[in-house]
Scaffold this active site. Sequence first.
Site, PDB file in Angstrom:
ATOM      1  N   PRO A 267       0.778  -1.242   0.000  1.00  0.00           N
ATOM      2  CA  PRO A 267       0.000   0.000   0.000  1.00  0.00           C
ATOM      3  C   PRO A 267       0.809   1.293   0.000  1.00  0.00           C
ATOM      4  O   PRO A 267       0.235   2.374   0.166  1.00  0.00           O
ATOM      5  CB  PRO A 267      -0.790  -0.122   1.311  1.00  0.00           C
ATOM      6  CG  PRO A 267       0.145  -0.851   2.216  1.00  0.00           C
ATOM      7  CD  PRO A 267       0.905  -1.824   1.341  1.00  0.00           C
ATOM      8  N   CYS A 268       2.122   1.228  -0.228  1.00  0.00           N
ATOM      9  CA  CYS A 268       2.946   2.428  -0.079  1.00  0.00           C
ATOM     10  C   CYS A 268       2.579   3.541  -1.057  1.00  0.00           C
ATOM     11  O   CYS A 268       2.843   4.712  -0.794  1.00  0.00           O
ATOM     12  CB  CYS A 268       4.426   2.081  -0.203  1.00  0.00           C
ATOM     13  SG  CYS A 268       4.896   1.357  -1.782  1.00  0.00           S
TER      14      CYS A 268
END
Length: 318
Positions: A267-268
């Site tokens: 999810p960065c």
Amino acid sequence: MQDVINAVKGTARGVAEYWTPVLKESKFKETGVITPEEFVAAGDHLVHHCPTWQWAAGDETKTKPYLPKDKQFLITRNVPCYKRVKQMDNHQEDQEKVIEEEDGDGGWVDTHHYADSTTTSVQESIAEMTLDSKEPAPAAGPAGAQEDDEDDDEEAEDMEAFEESGMLEEEDNATVDIKKTGGADSEGACASASDSGIIQTRTYDLNITYDKYYQTPRLWLYGYDENRKPLTVVQMFEDFSQDHAKKTVTMEAHPHLPGPPIASVHPCKHADVMKKIIETVAEGGGELGVHMYLMIFLKFVQAVIPTIEYDYTRHFTM
């Protein structure tokens, strides 16, 4: 080597997440992140409009106190995956567009960027078919009565005589011999691609969790073959975009379920992508509500898993 690096990073993130305070104030419009309450609201909206998605509680020992006990994460099961990513290689040049190209990780690859025109033409064709099927029936006047009379004058087929002639028992050369073609067995399993050319139909269970460290949703995937046997890690990576495999997609422990590591879309970059979408909508004079977050999230994550076909057939207003 990449797996070892991912494992080390995962452990470090776990420690960091533990010490990260729960986001209380909404920063959706400014940064693209959401609070746990906003995640639940977006999840309720997704479940309401897409009933294939449901809330799940998960393992009691892994319950997150900042989420309702019965709404720890979202799940949808048996999502079809009809083909491998390598089978799309012939079309990628026409369909791909790299976004976030300046990013050090190589950016996102939108595999369906130019597919809107194709989708539109299909929808138009369906509309035309629907209109054709609604043509009025012939008027019940003299002409219609004459046609009915002609049908009644025809002699009915003598089925008993046809059956006695033995024609029903004759071998039809056009009939498929299941034994010769390697078709379904007694349990109904699909034939393998190597035996008959039939594409194996894999299925996936998809989960969406709330990532406390990145303050965004996170997608998890677990695959099965046509016999409902779990896919190996190597097999699952056949269904992920090769630009993201082992980079954006990694194998990590599920935050709400026990068991071995499963595939997850990291999810960065989620908040950055969502922020750009919010800005684009605003430039067009619109406003993207936080309740729409998961609808949009599932659309841009499709770039990572282009062959896993969860439903986009509905249109939503923002």
